[in-house]
Design a protein around this motif. Structure first.
Motif, PDB file in Angstrom:
ATOM      1  N   HIS A  54       0.825  -1.202   0.000  1.00 53.33           N
ATOM      2  CA  HIS A  54       0.000   0.000   0.000  1.00 53.33           C
ATOM      3  C   HIS A  54       0.863   1.258   0.000  1.00 53.33           C
ATOM      4  N   ARG A  55       0.566   2.140  -0.909  1.00 56.50           N
ATOM      5  CA  ARG A  55       1.286   3.420  -1.002  1.00 56.50           C
ATOM      6  C   ARG A  55       0.280   4.560  -1.012  1.00 56.50           C
ATOM      7  N   GLY A  56       0.057   5.127   0.144  1.00 54.90           N
ATOM      8  CA  GLY A  56      -0.785   6.306   0.272  1.00 54.90           C
ATOM      9  C   GLY A  56      -0.029   7.317   1.090  1.00 54.90           C
ATOM     10  N   ILE A  57      -0.719   8.007   1.949  1.00 57.33           N
ATOM     11  CA  ILE A  57      -0.014   8.872   2.898  1.00 57.33           C
ATOM     12  C   ILE A  57       0.854   8.011   3.814  1.00 57.33           C
ATOM     13  N   VAL A  58       0.329   6.825   4.126  1.00 57.22           N
ATOM     14  CA  VAL A  58       1.088   5.845   4.898  1.00 57.22           C
ATOM     15  C   VAL A  58       1.576   4.753   3.950  1.00 57.22           C
TER      16      VAL A  58
END
Length: 666
Positions: free
Chosen positions: A519-523
């Motif tokens: 997962h690559r988002g803000i976190v």
């Protein structure tokens, strides 16, 4: 030069392998397991491996058998009908350790008797009540289990109950003190119940295997793999069949180590019924200190620390109709793949599938069939079960023709649980046939069955899948997902002291699952396994590359991964282990709890020496009876003390003696 034969009887396939000098696999072969007569599958597999290798039957010096039969039986709730004799306990104790659930509707008797923690008789054994119970049940069950309170401290009442069972009924009987030296009466009772339930099944397997090998001219003694990976004689396996639970998986771990030389890895063995996951640490399989757990049952059997999940190539597929998109789950019950059922009964299966495809609406029992299993004990059946079985005995047929009322559904479940009937339905094996990853059986029947499954409707009213190919991929993806969860649960279980949630919750946690997809988002989240996985089983090459990619770890797929169980069956050692205790009920008194009656000593050293001599003599004798040579003895001692008035006081000691050696090659 020595040649050893390893045979593994699994839920779907029987494997055979020949190994030269414990160093080289000469040849391997497979045959379908024939549940109605296991000797047929054994004979075919052995005949094929002999033909492939050119080895003569008389050249074989050792034969060894591993089996998933006991494991599968417990996962699927199968086995003979038994009765429990529960001595010195109360009715409420039946609700402890899953004992009542394991008994199901089988009879039991709670009666007075039993001993105290020090081995003194608490109350006389109620022999009149026991005799009456045995007279009433002697023709209704296939065996008995006996468990008395504190029998590991004094086994007198269990031994007397065993005498009466044999005298009045002539049936096999399992005593809890002969299966474990640990305290915990209900859990020992559970182990005895499961042992009694398996006796007929394992005895039949061993007897037929010995007969089959003898008829082929193989005179080598037959060994059986125990649940901790060690070898025992066929007679010892008959006496304590419960010790063969996890036999196949344990053999696979021994085989995995032999094939890969891996020191630290997860071993995942996918069969037709189960997926078995264990940890290799420093090159040795871990032993479960709490006792083997198979399905819902936690036993007192020493076995590899194995997590067994009802997930395999022949797992039953359940359609989720709730929600807008629907979905699938697999297992835990095994069913006969449609492709295999059609391979054996082509006209009947194709005719029924074609009839269902011509119908405009999906039917409840589309692509579902049923057949009877020949040779399984049928005592104790209810009237409805007898009537249903009469219809099933007519031969394999569509399920819709057999089930006439809703009550027939419950009766069929009971027949399947007893192993008397088998249901056939769509499985991952059918999906593999359609996707071109397997070609053993009838691909055309698998395609028709998958189309029928794809026509099922979701909560939105839409088809579950647009065609059989999409359906097959959905099933394969679901198997990858559930296998990944099983591996993650096993990993978290070993590290669980560092976490606060149960392993299954951690494996399924949304953050864990998002991390598997990087997962690559803000976190940023990245998760996976940090040790390699050794993939075993006939279908490992089909399913496990995707599992390794999902978990971001190295997937080791050995050349002979499909026959790892059979390999492990002949490269292991004979190991006999016995544990007994010393207690001190009062100062200056040391009680040795072994044999039929406790023995009292004035000094701890004398008690320990006596216990050591007894245990060493027993394990040496059992090792020799199993055919071991070059036997080595080892021991471990655990002492428990308490501090009373600033003085350390002895409470209890547990002594374990182990005798280990390689089996004698004929």
């Amino acid at each position: 030069m020595s040649i050893s034969l390893g045979v593994d009887t699994g839920g779907t396939y029987t494997d055979a392998v020949l190994i030269r000098d414990e160093q080289e696999v000469i040849a391997s072969a497979k045959s379908l397991t024939t549940r109605h007569d296991l000797a047929i599958g054994v004979s075919k597999a052995v005949a094929r491996v002999l033909e492939t290798s050119g080895v003569q039957p008389g050249d074989i010096g050792l034969a060894s058998l591993s089996t998933t039969l006991a494991t599968n039986a417990l996962v699927e709730g199968q086995g003979g009908r038994v009765a429990l004799i529960f001595i010195g306990f109360q009715e409420k104790d039946m609700d402890t350790s899953g004992l009542r659930e394991a008994l199901k509707s089988d009879p039991y008797l709670v009666l007075s008797g039993g001993h105290s923690h020090a081995g003194a008789e608490k109350a006389p054994l109620d022999e009149p009540a026991l005799r009456a119970f045995l007279q009433a049940q002697k023709n209704e069950v296939s065996g008995y289990a006996v468990a008395a309170q504190f029998a590991v401290r004094n086994a007198a009442h269990e031994l007397r109950a065993m005498e009466l069972v044999r005298e009045i009924t002539g049936r096999p009987v399992s005593a809890s003190h002969q299966l474990s030296a640990k305290l915990g009466g209900p859990k020992r009772a559970l182990t005895a119940v499961l042992n009694a339930r398996l006796i007929g099944m394992i005895d039949k397997l061993i007897t037929r295997a010995e007969t089959a090998l003898g008829e082929m001219g193989i005179a080598a003694p037959l060994m059986v793999v125990r649940g901790d990976g060690a070898l025992i004689s066929a007679d010892q396996a008959r006496e304590k069949p419960i010790e063969t639970i996890l036999s196949g998986p344990a053999a696979s771990i021994v085989g995995a180590r032999w094939m890969t030389d891996a020191c630290d890895a997860l071993v995942s063995d996918i069969g037709g019924t189960t997926t078995d996951v264990a940890l290799l640490r420093d090159g040795r399989p871990l032993i479960d200190p709490q006792g083997a757990q198979v399905g819902p049952y936690r036993t007192m059997v020493e076995a590899v620390a194995m997590r067994t999940t009802g997930l395999g190539g022949d797992s039953e597929i359940h359609v989720l109709t709730t929600g807008l998109t629907g979905g699938l789950t697999l297992g835990p019950r095994r069913v006969v793949p449609i492709a295999l059922m059609a391979h054996e009964n082509p006209d009947m299966v194709h005719s029924a599938l074609d009839d269902s495809l011509r119908s405009a609406t999906p039917g409840e029992h589309d692509a579902r069939f049923v057949r009877a299993v020949i040779g399984v004990s049928r005592e104790g059946l209810a009237e409805r079960e007898e009537k249903l079985l009469t219809r099933i005995d007519a031969g394999p047929q569509p399920l819709a023709k057999v089930l006439r009322t809703r009550m027939d559904h419950a009766a069929l479940k009971r027949l399947v649980a007893r192993g008397i009937a088998q249901v056939s339905g769509v499985t991952p094996s059918d999906a593999s046939h359609l996707l071109g990853r397997a070609n053993h059986w009838d691909r055309g029947a698998a395609e028709k069955a998958l189309e029928l499954l794809a026509r099922k409707r979701t909560g939105s009213g839409e088809r579950l899948a647009q065609g059989p190919g999409v359906m097959a991929q959905m099933i394969t993806d679901q198997l990858t997902h559930q296998t990944s969860l099983a591996l993650l649960e096993a990993g978290f279980a070993e590290e669980n002291p560092d976490f606060v949630a149960p392993p299954d919750q951690l494996a399924r946690h949304v953050l864990m699952q998002r991390g598997l997809s990087d997962h690559r988002g803000i976190v940023r989240l990245s998760t996976g396994l940090n040790v390699p996985v050794i993939g075993l089983g006939a279908s490992a090459q089909t399913y496990y590359p995707a599992v390794g990619a999902r978990l971001g770890t190295q997937m080791l797929l050995p050349e002979h991964a499909g026959v790892a169980n059979a390999i492990g069956a002949v490269v292991g050692r004979i190991t006999m282990r016995r544990t007994a205790s010393i207690t001190s009920p009062s100062e200056g008194q040391y009680v040795v709890h072994t044999g039929p009656e406790p023995q009292i000593f004035a000094q701890k050293s004398a008690a320990l020496d006596s216990l050591r001599r007894q245990l060493q003599a027993e394990v040496m004798q059992r090792a020799r009876e199993a055919g071991a040579e070059d036997i080595q003895i080892s021991e471990s001692l655990e002492e428990r003390t308490a501090t009373i008035e600033a003085r350390e006081v002895f409470v209890e000691a547990m002594l374990t003696i182990e005798a280990s050696g390689r089996p004698t090659i004929a």
